[in-house]
Design an enzyme around this catalytic site. Sequence first.
Site, PDB file in Angstrom:
ATOM      1  N   HIS A  55       0.831  -1.192   0.000  1.00  0.00           N
ATOM      2  CA  HIS A  55       0.000   0.000   0.000  1.00  0.00           C
ATOM      3  C   HIS A  55       0.875   1.255   0.000  1.00  0.00           C
ATOM      4  O   HIS A  55       2.063   1.205   0.318  1.00  0.00           O
ATOM      5  CB  HIS A  55      -0.916   0.000   1.216  1.00  0.00           C
ATOM      6  CG  HIS A  55      -1.972  -1.058   1.165  1.00  0.00           C
ATOM      7  ND1 HIS A  55      -2.925  -1.189   2.136  1.00  0.00           N
ATOM      8  CD2 HIS A  55      -2.239  -2.020   0.241  1.00  0.00           C
ATOM      9  CE1 HIS A  55      -3.741  -2.188   1.830  1.00  0.00           C
ATOM     10  NE2 HIS A  55      -3.330  -2.725   0.694  1.00  0.00           N
ATOM     11  N   GLU A  57       1.099   3.806   1.956  1.00  0.00           N
ATOM     12  CA  GLU A  57       1.717   4.168   3.226  1.00  0.00           C
ATOM     13  C   GLU A  57       3.001   3.376   3.468  1.00  0.00           C
ATOM     14  O   GLU A  57       4.017   3.930   3.907  1.00  0.00           O
ATOM     15  CB  GLU A  57       0.740   3.907   4.388  1.00  0.00           C
ATOM     16  CG  GLU A  57      -0.550   4.690   4.288  1.00  0.00           C
ATOM     17  CD  GLU A  57      -1.676   3.954   3.586  1.00  0.00           C
ATOM     18  OE1 GLU A  57      -2.838   4.171   3.966  1.00  0.00           O
ATOM     19  OE2 GLU A  57      -1.410   3.153   2.654  1.00  0.00           O
ATOM     20  N   CYS A  80      -5.754   1.507   6.366  1.00  0.00           N
ATOM     21  CA  CYS A  80      -6.287   0.224   6.820  1.00  0.00           C
ATOM     22  C   CYS A  80      -5.535  -0.205   8.087  1.00  0.00           C
ATOM     23  O   CYS A  80      -4.558   0.432   8.491  1.00  0.00           O
ATOM     24  CB  CYS A  80      -6.126  -0.823   5.717  1.00  0.00           C
ATOM     25  SG  CYS A  80      -4.401  -1.287   5.391  1.00  0.00           S
TER      26      CYS A  80
END
Length: 146
Positions: A55, A57, A80
């Site tokens: 992801h 991040e 998430c």
Amino acid sequence: MSRTDTADARYMTRALELAARGLGRTYPNPPVGAVLVRDGRIIGEGFHHRAGAPHAEVEALRAAKGRARGATLYVTLEPCAMCASAMVHARIARLVYGADDPKAGAAGSVFDIVRSERLNHRIDCAGGVLAEECGTMLTRFFAERR
């Protein structure tokens, strides 16, 4: 707009630019961009390249090469649980995100991992920065799926 708000908007705009790179390639996940900033300098950036890839991040944290402690992470979508946990582990100081994630958000919408008193680090969190722009990108993504 205060100086902090101006900086938040500037870095979130950069995160949106990064997220746009993933449009059309991330299904079933939405395109997300992330920018990691410390002392007014970008130390890491990332975006979700394709389904199954890290992801945004995590990409930004990896790009910082261990320098994330005390930094601020700007991300277009509320993180998430996996990404929120990575942020706690990296000990970032602040999280700024654009759009809420009512299905899987882990910064207050569904879970609140970033501020959990059960963990040994908590992150200052601000949501809704350029929320309309971030939401527009997500709406575009979901419209293309229909």
